[in-house]
Design an enzyme around this catalytic site. Structure first.
Site, mmCIF file in Angstrom:
data_model
loop_
_atom_site.group_PDB
_atom_site.id
_atom_site.type_symbol
_atom_site.label_atom_id
_atom_site.label_comp_id
_atom_site.label_asym_id
_atom_site.label_seq_id
_atom_site.Cartn_x
_atom_site.Cartn_y
_atom_site.Cartn_z
ATOM 1 N N HIS A 1 34.728 52.517 -22.260
ATOM 2 C CA HIS A 1 33.860 52.696 -21.098
ATOM 3 C C HIS A 1 34.510 53.521 -19.988
ATOM 4 O O HIS A 1 33.900 54.420 -19.421
ATOM 5 C CB HIS A 1 33.460 51.341 -20.514
ATOM 6 C CG HIS A 1 32.885 50.393 -21.529
ATOM 7 N ND1 HIS A 1 32.087 50.807 -22.554
ATOM 8 C CD2 HIS A 1 32.995 49.055 -21.658
ATOM 9 C CE1 HIS A 1 31.720 49.753 -23.282
ATOM 10 N NE2 HIS A 1 32.266 48.684 -22.757
ATOM 11 N N ASP B 1 28.509 53.283 -26.694
ATOM 12 C CA ASP B 1 29.350 52.926 -25.563
ATOM 13 C C ASP B 1 28.332 52.580 -24.489
ATOM 14 O O ASP B 1 27.725 53.472 -23.907
ATOM 15 C CB ASP B 1 30.222 54.108 -25.130
ATOM 16 C CG ASP B 1 31.205 53.671 -24.063
ATOM 17 O OD1 ASP B 1 30.753 53.142 -23.043
ATOM 18 O OD2 ASP B 1 32.417 53.839 -24.267
ATOM 19 N N HIS B 2 28.100 51.300 -24.276
ATOM 20 C CA HIS B 2 26.921 50.957 -23.470
ATOM 21 C C HIS B 2 27.011 51.450 -22.020
ATOM 22 O O HIS B 2 25.998 51.556 -21.344
ATOM 23 C CB HIS B 2 26.571 49.462 -23.578
ATOM 24 C CG HIS B 2 27.360 48.572 -22.676
ATOM 25 N ND1 HIS B 2 28.615 48.118 -22.996
ATOM 26 C CD2 HIS B 2 27.084 48.063 -21.458
ATOM 27 C CE1 HIS B 2 29.064 47.364 -22.011
ATOM 28 N NE2 HIS B 2 28.148 47.311 -21.062
HETATM 29 C C1 BG6 Z 1 31.970 45.018 -23.013
HETATM 30 C C2 BG6 Z 1 33.289 44.315 -23.085
HETATM 31 O O1 BG6 Z 1 32.005 46.198 -23.761
HETATM 32 O O2 BG6 Z 1 31.662 45.317 -21.670
HETATM 33 C C3 BG6 Z 1 33.250 43.042 -22.252
HETATM 34 O O3 BG6 Z 1 33.584 43.988 -24.432
HETATM 35 C C4 BG6 Z 1 32.797 43.333 -20.852
HETATM 36 O O4 BG6 Z 1 34.518 42.398 -22.233
HETATM 37 C C5 BG6 Z 1 31.524 44.165 -20.842
HETATM 38 O O5 BG6 Z 1 32.558 42.106 -20.190
HETATM 39 C C6 BG6 Z 1 31.178 44.632 -19.447
HETATM 40 O O6 BG6 Z 1 29.921 45.213 -19.448
HETATM 41 P P1 BG6 Z 1 29.032 45.274 -18.128
HETATM 42 O O7 BG6 Z 1 27.858 46.090 -18.532
HETATM 43 O O8 BG6 Z 1 28.698 43.851 -17.792
HETATM 44 O O9 BG6 Z 1 29.879 45.913 -17.098
#
Ligand code: BG6
Length: 490
Positions: free
Chosen positions: A241, A178-179
């Site tokens: 997230h 979950d980045h």
């Molecule tokens: C991803 C989603 O996990 O997270 C995308 O699949 C989204 O739709 C992205 O744009 C957002 O990540 P960040 O790090 O740019 O907020």
């Protein structure tokens, strides 16, 4: 911690994530000297490519072009490619031969990470095929499996996925990405709460009025219409997230910073979210929307239904807002308002803790009607902002809002690691703290499922909103009363 020699195999290596996130993160780790002495990457996908073609395909983004050609070349020599275009058993035998060969030549000590950057429908088959080749066997070296999101499409599919993976790999070998957990500011929520004595005593229903989480993106679905149309904002952002963010805000203090202790508390937090099953509550407290075409900076942008690979009659949401409660001692009756959307006026993610007003207001004529807020800025301008009342100089007691502002950028040259750098390095070192455990992911789905089910009913509305505004007007009703959304500017 030591990073042992190892081989990283990326499945789905011809995809966008490998070129956009994974290879640049590995390059940065290489540049900052975090990679072990012996380390190679094997990209795997269906299409045929030579190592050279793969290296060119994932060629580093221009921001790294300041580095010398020889330096970039030295990194790129660590990248290899193998295709899986034949029948599974033949392909996997050949893949295993390639892995064993690289392992010997580059002295990877039989330590392998398999990164599954493919649709979830392939996760189990890959785990099974790796097992058939003995590639889950840890006798000679460790084996780890990193799986990308989405982790399923519902509670049932997530459970089936967990069961499927557990047939071949132990939970301790599985790393669910979950980045958001890799973001420095997200981890800092734990530090803010548990390494300070000034916030935690107030972190409860006695002092907090409500909590707001906003995740806004200015972009649309871009080239991911095919994936997104089956997914929508609730699955794409909220279940993963945003509920992870909620868990970090809601959780009780863990016994220690040990990964299992932290994950146990997060699980308890997710289990304490009040399930929304009553259709009336679902109608009142959830809002979905879809962006319509509109003019932004003099240019017309497509509406969601006009995007590539999106069904022209799609009812998939690009905006989702949910109001909910947490049923436990600490949070009883405190509303949480969480929203996520594409095509908003700006890109921003923040958590706002709204504190209650003082019990008794003595500065009657002051213009301070706004309460204390703690704003945790996840991105951009990473930092923390505390808003509080200060006296305006002069006669009487006029009170205005003052700010205490902390920016990560003010920490000098300390580099904020990109989420994927952090997470890859952690998995390479065997640290699962920032990865989601099976039961956590299932608990997040358990809460999300009833909303998704309600949204399937013909009664549930989809509101349009013009690209470039803060979502459908209707969403204000969700928070109305004494509250309003904080719409941060840039
Ligand atoms: C991803 C989603 O996990 O997270 C995308 O699949 C989204 O739709 C992205 O744009 C957002 O990540 P960040 O790090 O740019 O907020």
């Amino acid at each position: 911690p030591k990073t042992e020699n190892q081989l990283l195999v990326i499945f789905g290596a011809s995809g966008d994530l490998t070129a956009r996130k994974l290879v640049p993160a590995l390059y940065k780790l290489y540049k900052d000297d975090h990679l072990p002495e012996h380390f190679v990457v094997l990209g795997v996908a269906r299409s045929f490519m030579t190592d050279e073609q793969f290296r060119n395909r994932v060629a580093l983004e221009s921001k790294y072009l300041d580095d010398s050609e020889a330096f970039i070349e030295a990194f790129s020599e660590k990248l290899f490619y193998e295709d899986l275009h034949k029948k599974y058993d033949v392909s996997y035998r050949e893949l295993n031969e390639r892995i064993q060969n690289l392992n010997t030549v580059y002295q990877c000590n039989n330590n392998f990470i398999f990164y599954l950057s493919t649709p979830p429908s392939l996760f189990e088959a890959i785990a099974k095929n790796l097992t058939a080749e003995g590639l889950n066997d840890e006798r000679l070296g460790w084996k780890r499996l990193i799986v990308e999101k989405p982790f399923g499409y519902s509670l049932d599919t997530a459970k089936a996925l967990n069961e499927g993976l557990h047939r071949y790999f132990k939970e301790s070998q599985i790393y669910r990405i979950d980045h958001y957990l890799g973001k420095e500011t997200v981890q800092n929520i734990l530090v803010t709460r548990f390494a300070n004595s000034v916030f935690e005593p107030l972190w409860n229903r006695d002092y907090i009025d409500h909590i707001e989480i906003t995740n806004a993106e200015s972009g649309g679905v871009e080239s991911r219409g095919g994936y997104y149309d089956k997914s929508g904002a609730l699955r794409d952002m909220f279940q993963s997230h945003l509920l992870q963010l909620v868990a970090l805000i809601v959780m009780e203090p863990p016994l220690s910073a040990d990964p299992e202790e932290i994950r146990n508390e997060k699980l308890k937090a997710l289990k304490s979210l009040r399930m929304m099953t009553d259709p009336e509550v679902l109608e009142r407290d959830t809002i979905r929307g879809q962006y319509l075409s509109s003019m932004i900076d003099g240019e017309r942008v497509n509406g969601y239904r006009e995007e590539e690979d999106v069904d022209p009659d799609s009812i998939t949401e690009t905006y989702a807002a949910v109001k909910f409660f947490v049923d436990n001692w600490r949070w009883a009756d405190v509303p949480f308002y969480v929203r996520t959307a594409k095509r908003m006026p700006t890109k921003v993610t923040e958590v706002v803790i709204h504190f209650k007003s003082p019990h008794h207001q003595i500065f009657k004529n002051s213009n301070i009607n706004k309460d204390n807020k703690l704003i945790i800025r996840i991105q951009p301008d990473e930092g923390i902002l505390l808003k509080f009342g200060v006296k305006v100089p002069g006669q009487g007691f006029k009170v205005e809002r003052g700010n205490l502002d902390f920016y990560y950028s003010g920490l000098g040259d300390s580099h904020i690691m990109e989420a994927y750098e952090r997470l890859l390095l952690d998995a390479m070192q065997g640290d699962a703290t920032l990865y989601a455990r099976a039961d956590e992911v299932e608990a997040a789905w358990r809460f999300t499922d009833p909303i998704l089910n309600y949204w399937k009913s013909p009664k549930a509305k989809v509101y349009g909103y013009s690209a470039g505004v803060w979502g459908p007007e209707h969403a204000n009703e969700l928070i109305e009363g004494t509250h309003e959304w904080r719409n941060p500017g840039r």
